[in-house]
Scaffold this motif. Structure first.
Motif, PDB file in Angstrom:
ATOM      1  N   VAL A   1       0.837  -1.204   0.000  1.00  0.00           N
ATOM      2  CA  VAL A   1       0.000   0.000   0.000  1.00  0.00           C
ATOM      3  C   VAL A   1       0.870   1.251   0.000  1.00  0.00           C
ATOM      4  O   VAL A   1       0.529   2.260  -0.633  1.00  0.00           O
ATOM      5  N   GLU A   2       2.008   1.199   0.662  1.00  0.00           N
ATOM      6  CA  GLU A   2       2.935   2.337   0.621  1.00  0.00           C
ATOM      7  C   GLU A   2       3.412   2.586  -0.809  1.00  0.00           C
ATOM      8  O   GLU A   2       3.541   3.745  -1.237  1.00  0.00           O
ATOM      9  N   LEU A   3       3.673   1.515  -1.545  1.00  0.00           N
ATOM     10  CA  LEU A   3       4.064   1.658  -2.949  1.00  0.00           C
ATOM     11  C   LEU A   3       2.927   2.263  -3.772  1.00  0.00           C
ATOM     12  O   LEU A   3       3.157   3.097  -4.652  1.00  0.00           O
ATOM     13  N   MET A   4       1.701   1.845  -3.495  1.00  0.00           N
ATOM     14  CA  MET A   4       0.542   2.389  -4.208  1.00  0.00           C
ATOM     15  C   MET A   4       0.422   3.898  -3.981  1.00  0.00           C
ATOM     16  O   MET A   4       0.215   4.674  -4.929  1.00  0.00           O
ATOM     17  N   ASN A   5       0.552   4.315  -2.738  1.00  0.00           N
ATOM     18  CA  ASN A   5       0.417   5.737  -2.428  1.00  0.00           C
ATOM     19  C   ASN A   5       1.581   6.554  -2.980  1.00  0.00           C
ATOM     20  O   ASN A   5       1.388   7.695  -3.425  1.00  0.00           O
TER      21      ASN A   5
ATOM     22  N   THR B   1      -6.079  11.131  -3.929  1.00  0.00           N
ATOM     23  CA  THR B   1      -6.125   9.663  -3.850  1.00  0.00           C
ATOM     24  C   THR B   1      -5.282   9.165  -2.681  1.00  0.00           C
ATOM     25  O   THR B   1      -4.138   9.574  -2.505  1.00  0.00           O
ATOM     26  N   ARG B   2      -5.887   8.261  -1.895  1.00  0.00           N
ATOM     27  CA  ARG B   2      -5.157   7.597  -0.816  1.00  0.00           C
ATOM     28  C   ARG B   2      -5.672   6.177  -0.690  1.00  0.00           C
ATOM     29  O   ARG B   2      -6.887   5.942  -0.652  1.00  0.00           O
ATOM     30  N   TYR B   3      -4.748   5.218  -0.653  1.00  0.00           N
ATOM     31  CA  TYR B   3      -5.107   3.805  -0.532  1.00  0.00           C
ATOM     32  C   TYR B   3      -4.771   3.303   0.863  1.00  0.00           C
ATOM     33  O   TYR B   3      -3.758   3.700   1.451  1.00  0.00           O
ATOM     34  N   VAL B   4      -5.612   2.410   1.378  1.00  0.00           N
ATOM     35  CA  VAL B   4      -5.318   1.755   2.653  1.00  0.00           C
ATOM     36  C   VAL B   4      -5.288   0.242   2.498  1.00  0.00           C
ATOM     37  O   VAL B   4      -4.949  -0.467   3.448  1.00  0.00           O
ATOM     38  N   ASP B   5      -5.682  -0.262   1.329  1.00  0.00           N
ATOM     39  CA  ASP B   5      -5.608  -1.697   1.063  1.00  0.00           C
ATOM     40  C   ASP B   5      -5.398  -1.911  -0.433  1.00  0.00           C
ATOM     41  O   ASP B   5      -5.486  -0.971  -1.225  1.00  0.00           O
ATOM     42  N   ALA B   6      -5.102  -3.152  -0.803  1.00  0.00           N
ATOM     43  CA  ALA B   6      -4.819  -3.459  -2.205  1.00  0.00           C
ATOM     44  C   ALA B   6      -6.051  -3.845  -2.997  1.00  0.00           C
ATOM     45  O   ALA B   6      -6.014  -3.893  -4.225  1.00  0.00           O
ATOM     46  N   SER B   7      -7.156  -4.119  -2.308  1.00  0.00           N
ATOM     47  CA  SER B   7      -8.354  -4.598  -3.000  1.00  0.00           C
ATOM     48  C   SER B   7      -9.434  -3.546  -3.154  1.00  0.00           C
ATOM     49  O   SER B   7     -10.289  -3.642  -4.034  1.00  0.00           O
TER      50      SER B   7
ATOM     51  N   TYR C   1     -11.738  -2.979  -0.834  1.00  0.00           N
ATOM     52  CA  TYR C   1     -12.892  -3.315   0.005  1.00  0.00           C
ATOM     53  C   TYR C   1     -13.012  -2.352   1.183  1.00  0.00           C
ATOM     54  O   TYR C   1     -14.116  -2.000   1.599  1.00  0.00           O
ATOM     55  N   ASP C   2     -11.867  -1.907   1.712  1.00  0.00           N
ATOM     56  CA  ASP C   2     -11.867  -0.952   2.820  1.00  0.00           C
ATOM     57  C   ASP C   2     -12.298   0.415   2.295  1.00  0.00           C
ATOM     58  O   ASP C   2     -11.700   0.940   1.360  1.00  0.00           O
ATOM     59  N   PRO C   3     -13.344   1.032   2.874  1.00  0.00           N
ATOM     60  CA  PRO C   3     -13.805   2.332   2.387  1.00  0.00           C
ATOM     61  C   PRO C   3     -12.789   3.450   2.588  1.00  0.00           C
ATOM     62  O   PRO C   3     -12.989   4.564   2.082  1.00  0.00           O
ATOM     63  N   GLY C   4     -11.708   3.147   3.302  1.00  0.00           N
ATOM     64  CA  GLY C   4     -10.647   4.137   3.451  1.00  0.00           C
ATOM     65  C   GLY C   4      -9.835   4.351   2.192  1.00  0.00           C
ATOM     66  O   GLY C   4      -9.123   5.356   2.067  1.00  0.00           O
ATOM     67  N   SER C   5      -9.913   3.426   1.232  1.00  0.00           N
ATOM     68  CA  SER C   5      -9.264   3.626  -0.065  1.00  0.00           C
ATOM     69  C   SER C   5     -10.144   4.567  -0.878  1.00  0.00           C
ATOM     70  O   SER C   5     -11.215   4.184  -1.341  1.00  0.00           O
ATOM     71  N   ARG C   6      -9.671   5.810  -1.055  1.00  0.00           N
ATOM     72  CA  ARG C   6     -10.518   6.866  -1.610  1.00  0.00           C
ATOM     73  C   ARG C   6      -9.822   7.601  -2.748  1.00  0.00           C
ATOM     74  O   ARG C   6      -8.593   7.708  -2.776  1.00  0.00           O
ATOM     75  N   SER C   7     -10.642   8.131  -3.638  1.00  0.00           N
ATOM     76  CA  SER C   7     -10.113   8.896  -4.753  1.00  0.00           C
ATOM     77  C   SER C   7     -11.242   9.734  -5.350  1.00  0.00           C
ATOM     78  O   SER C   7     -12.362   9.759  -4.818  1.00  0.00           O
ATOM     79  N   THR C   8     -10.929  10.412  -6.437  1.00  0.00           N
ATOM     80  CA  THR C   8     -11.931  11.155  -7.202  1.00  0.00           C
ATOM     81  C   THR C   8     -12.014  10.588  -8.611  1.00  0.00           C
ATOM     82  O   THR C   8     -11.107   9.884  -9.067  1.00  0.00           O
ATOM     83  N   ALA C   9     -13.091  10.932  -9.305  1.00  0.00           N
ATOM     84  CA  ALA C   9     -13.226  10.488 -10.693  1.00  0.00           C
ATOM     85  C   ALA C   9     -12.106  11.050 -11.553  1.00  0.00           C
ATOM     86  O   ALA C   9     -11.575  10.359 -12.430  1.00  0.00           O
ATOM     87  N   ARG C  10     -11.733  12.304 -11.331  1.00  0.00           N
ATOM     88  CA  ARG C  10     -10.636  12.896 -12.100  1.00  0.00           C
ATOM     89  C   ARG C  10      -9.354  12.083 -11.938  1.00  0.00           C
ATOM     90  O   ARG C  10      -8.683  11.745 -12.913  1.00  0.00           O
ATOM     91  N   ASP C  11      -9.003  11.790 -10.681  1.00  0.00           N
ATOM     92  CA  ASP C  11      -7.767  11.033 -10.427  1.00  0.00           C
ATOM     93  C   ASP C  11      -7.827   9.662 -11.083  1.00  0.00           C
ATOM     94  O   ASP C  11      -6.834   9.184 -11.647  1.00  0.00           O
ATOM     95  N   GLN C  12      -8.987   9.007 -11.013  1.00  0.00           N
ATOM     96  CA  GLN C  12      -9.086   7.663 -11.572  1.00  0.00           C
ATOM     97  C   GLN C  12      -9.041   7.666 -13.092  1.00  0.00           C
ATOM     98  O   GLN C  12      -8.545   6.721 -13.709  1.00  0.00           O
TER      99      GLN C  12
END
Length: 303
Positions: free
Chosen positions: A165-169, A180-186, A188-199
């Motif tokens: 996850v550190e590599l992802m961030n 954008t901030r990730y807390v897991d690789a899948s 499923y955790d709602p803490g993995s957040r982003s915006t449509a623009r970023d995605q």
């Protein structure tokens, strides 16, 4: 009536002001003429049709990313796996058609899958001792959206999911994905957040990798123990759609990132769109409908 001496003195000043106003007006008109016209070849994405709720973004070819209002970080569910796949491929590149190294499923991997299944996360359920190539593991990650394979790949790549996850961030920061901030690789955790623009930016970047672009165009993969599993992308193969990823959880709603080939201004370009936070009895279905309308609005249906 003859003009007064004072009025006669003011005439040249008034004339000069009139000339300056006319010049300014001409400059404004000229400037406006050069501005992009919504929905034209100057800026096709300016004609985007945004969903009534949630958020969306679209980019045509190498153009600017256009987004709807209310671009704030929200849960993105399994759309997270676009970054998971990108990080894996950047550390272990694959050529198109290359199988890559073989991964062996451990008892710990199976136990992790059981935990994920118990909380209703998407898994494929590989068996201990199963062997699959990196290509098939990535297909399992991206097509049926296997959370257990996301964990397996994260541990294999970085030693632990936390380190991965550190590599992802870090990669998100490198790409300028400031929301954008990730807390897991899948995801499923709602803490993995982003915006449509970023995605949308992330998907356009990932699609520049030929292996990633090939993977998300596939409709099915056969896995050991599991057998044949198919993609969750209902638009794939229709009207030029060539990917990319879906996601759906209660906190996130329906989320999709799509890519489609379209002809714009006489040339073929790739249109990438992201739709997040759709609701209803079939939130993914709503997200697909909005994504398809978005792509058609900027490039024309089947163009």
């Amino acid at each position: 009536m003859p003009l007064s001496r004072r009025a006669r003195r003011l005439l040249p000043v008034a004339f000069l002001l009139a000339v300056l106003l006319l010049c300014a007006a001409a400059l404004v008109v000229g400037t406006r003429a050069r501005l992009p016209v919504p929905g034209t070849a100057d800026d096709p994405a300016a004609g985007a049709r945004w969903p009534a709720e949630g958020q969306a973004a679209v980019v045509v070819g190498d153009g600017l990313v256009h987004g709807s209002g209310h671009q704030r970080p929200v849960p993105v569910a399994s759309v997270t796996k676009v970054m998971t796949a990108l990080v894996v491929l950047e550390r272990e590149p694959l050529a198109v058609g290359e199988e890559g190294p073989v991964l062996t499923v451990t008892a710990a991997d199976v136990a992790d899958a059981d935990r994920r299944r118990a909380r209703s996360e998407s898994v494929v359920g590989l068996g201990a001792g199963d062997r699959l190539t990196l290509r098939k593991a990535l297909l399992a990650l991206l097509l049926p959206s296997a959370g257990d394979v996301a964990h397996l790949l994260a541990v294999r790549t970085a030693g632990s999911e936390e380190a991965f996850v550190e590599l992802m961030n870090a990669r998100a920061r490198e790409l300028g994905l400031g929301s954008t901030r990730y807390v897991d690789a899948s995801g499923y955790d709602p803490g993995s957040r982003s915006t449509a623009r970023d995605q949308a930016v992330l998907a356009r970047t990932a699609l520049q990798d030929p292996a990633f672009a090939w993977l998300v165009r596939q409709r099915a993969v056969t896995l050991p123990t599991v057998g044949r599993v198919v993609t969750t992308n209902r638009l794939l193969g229709r009207s030029g759609f060539v990917g990319v990823k879906t996601g759906s959880t209660t906190p996130a709603g329906g989320c999709v990132v799509v890519a489609a080939h379209r002809r714009v201004d006489g040339r073929e370009v790739l249109v990438v769109g992201a739709v997040l936070g759709q609701r209803g009895p079939d939130p993914l279905g709503v997200a697909f409908g909005e994504a398809e309308r978005l792509v058609d609005a900027v490039a024309g249906p089947g163009s």
